[in-house]
Design an enzyme around this catalytic site. Structure first.
Site, PDB file in Angstrom:
ATOM      1  N   ASP A  34      70.634  45.865  44.029  1.00 21.22           N
ATOM      2  CA  ASP A  34      69.498  45.830  43.104  1.00 21.22           C
ATOM      3  C   ASP A  34      69.600  46.999  42.118  1.00 21.22           C
ATOM      4  OD1 ASP A  34      66.763  45.269  42.141  1.00 21.22           O
ATOM      5  OD2 ASP A  34      66.274  47.132  43.200  1.00 21.22           O
TER       6      ASP A  34
ATOM      7  N   ASP B  49      66.548  48.473  39.547  1.00 20.43           N
ATOM      8  CA  ASP B  49      65.388  49.367  39.423  1.00 20.43           C
ATOM      9  C   ASP B  49      64.846  49.761  40.794  1.00 20.43           C
ATOM     10  OD1 ASP B  49      63.544  50.925  38.169  1.00 20.43           O
ATOM     11  OD2 ASP B  49      62.567  49.323  37.069  1.00 20.43           O
TER      12      ASP B  49
ATOM     13  N   ASP C 229      65.423  48.209  47.178  1.00 17.60           N
ATOM     14  CA  ASP C 229      64.295  49.077  47.522  1.00 17.60           C
ATOM     15  C   ASP C 229      62.995  48.305  47.710  1.00 17.60           C
ATOM     16  OD1 ASP C 229      64.271  48.551  44.580  1.00 17.60           O
ATOM     17  OD2 ASP C 229      62.347  49.615  44.766  1.00 17.60           O
TER      18      ASP C 229
END
Lengths: 254, 254
Positions: free
Chosen positions: B10, B12, B206
């Protein structure tokens, strides 16, 4: 049958269908006028002013002055003035809602408004929705004139205000206070306007999920007329039935 | 600990936060490169082209070529070419989705498209949404690049593509096929792109609700890193846990 002292009447599907008048509705409203019975056209339409709605009805042969029209924009304006929040609003919407709020003395404000008010806006932009989302996240109270998800047009069903309201409610997690039918707020405001009590008034409409439920939610008697959205078959499925049901307004004895 | 043969990563919250790089991520990706382990940045961002995403990562010091980027737009284009519907689409979205579909040979069509494709479009208009609603009602298959309801910006959280997708799904009653995380389609497309099997790959992210669920839904192992959205406290509440959890990518031994 109770003799009602006043009538709250839906428009599309009850008085006209699109641009076509329903002839029985002309006779029905004319009888109300002859008998000096007060009536109010109660519409979720937030984009038009009461003057333009009255003009449209007059052109169709319906006895109607501006005082006979009550839109979700007028109900919204009236509702806001009764609240304790700062009397300013960031407004998404067309003529009807902009003018109603202005006339009610609600200031237009973008940054720290007391309210974010949403009505249908066919000039919607990302920036308008971004400002609304930020203001709601910042604590402005979120108000929707109505939650109709689709809007009839000559091209077919287009997205209605309820669909755009979901942009803000989904992205902020905040649900709006909804003013229009089937919520009771517009009914309560209409009763104040027509100056009659719940027991004295009848709500007339063709759409169970908006008109009839608004009457039920507002605690007033209802008359369902099968000239629009809800069919007799569909009505059978509903748990709570209208007070009265007719195929056409011709059958209704005032 | 399994030695994974490839990584889906991922962006951001995992590699950077807004405009700020996460230093441990630079070391992590650099190690992957040194050890010749294939990696693919998998992002729900549909508005940018892979070239512009790669450029941004390079500028932050992350080893990244265009071939290392896999956006929800690329996954959408790839998915459409595998379907039996007419290979044309009415598209709402920015550069990334427009170019991805064009490059995949999907024709742009307004009236009778095989698909209606929606990605974030910060130049949205009522007319664009009206056309999309009419096409979906007319039978076009409804596809959303992703369903993120909000979009981080320097001004705060703004409405994301998922909020606009709801305009069409609410007004038509048709739910879209969603391509991006947490749906499995983007994971399946990414596996084809990286040319590895489910057992060989690790999904790193995240955000439990997008990255980790995408891995779980796609049937691949997951590595949760607490440098972004989901906190350790929030993770405890989740029924299905990630395969691995670290506070920072520094702790992860490749």
């Amino acid at each position: 049958m109770t003799a009602y002292k006043g009538y709250l009447i839906d428009l599309d599907g009850t008085v006209y269908r699109g641009k076509e008048i329903i002839p029985e509705a002309v006779e029905f409203v004319s009888s109300l006028k002859e008998q000096n019975l007060p009536y109010l056209f109660v519409t979720n339409n937030s984009s038009e002013t009461p003057e333009s709605v009255a003009q449209k009805l007059q052109n169709m042969g319906i006895p109607c002055e501006t005082k006979h029209v009550f839109t979700s924009s007028m109900a919204t304006a009236s509702y806001l003035t009764e609240q304790r929040e700062k009397q300013s609003a960031y407004v998404i919407g067309e003529d009807g809602i902009q003018k109603a709020l202005e006339q009610a003395g609600i200031t237009y404000e973008e940054d720290q408004p007391g309210f974010v008010v949403m009505g249908i806006d066919r000039s919607i932009t990302y920036e308008k929705l971004a400002k609304a989302a930020l203001a709601v996240r910042n604590g402005a109270r979120f108000i929707a004139t109505n939650k109709d998800v689709s809007l009839p047009s000559e091209r077919g069903l287009l997205p209605g205000n309820g669909s755009f309201v979901s942009v803000i409610s989904l992205s902020t997690g905040v649900e709006p206070t909804v003013i229009g039918k089937p919520e009771s707020i517009i009914v309560e405001q209409a009763l104040e306007r027509i100056n009659l009590s719940k027991e004295e008034v009848l709500m007339v409409g063709d759409n169970y999920d908006t008109d009839i439920l608004a009457g039920i939610n507002g605690g007033i008697d209802t008359l369902m007329v099968h000239t629009g959205v809800t069919t007799a078959e569909q009505l059978k499925e509903k748990q709570e039935q209208p007070t009265h049901v007719v195929s056409s307004l011709k059958e209704w004895k005032i």
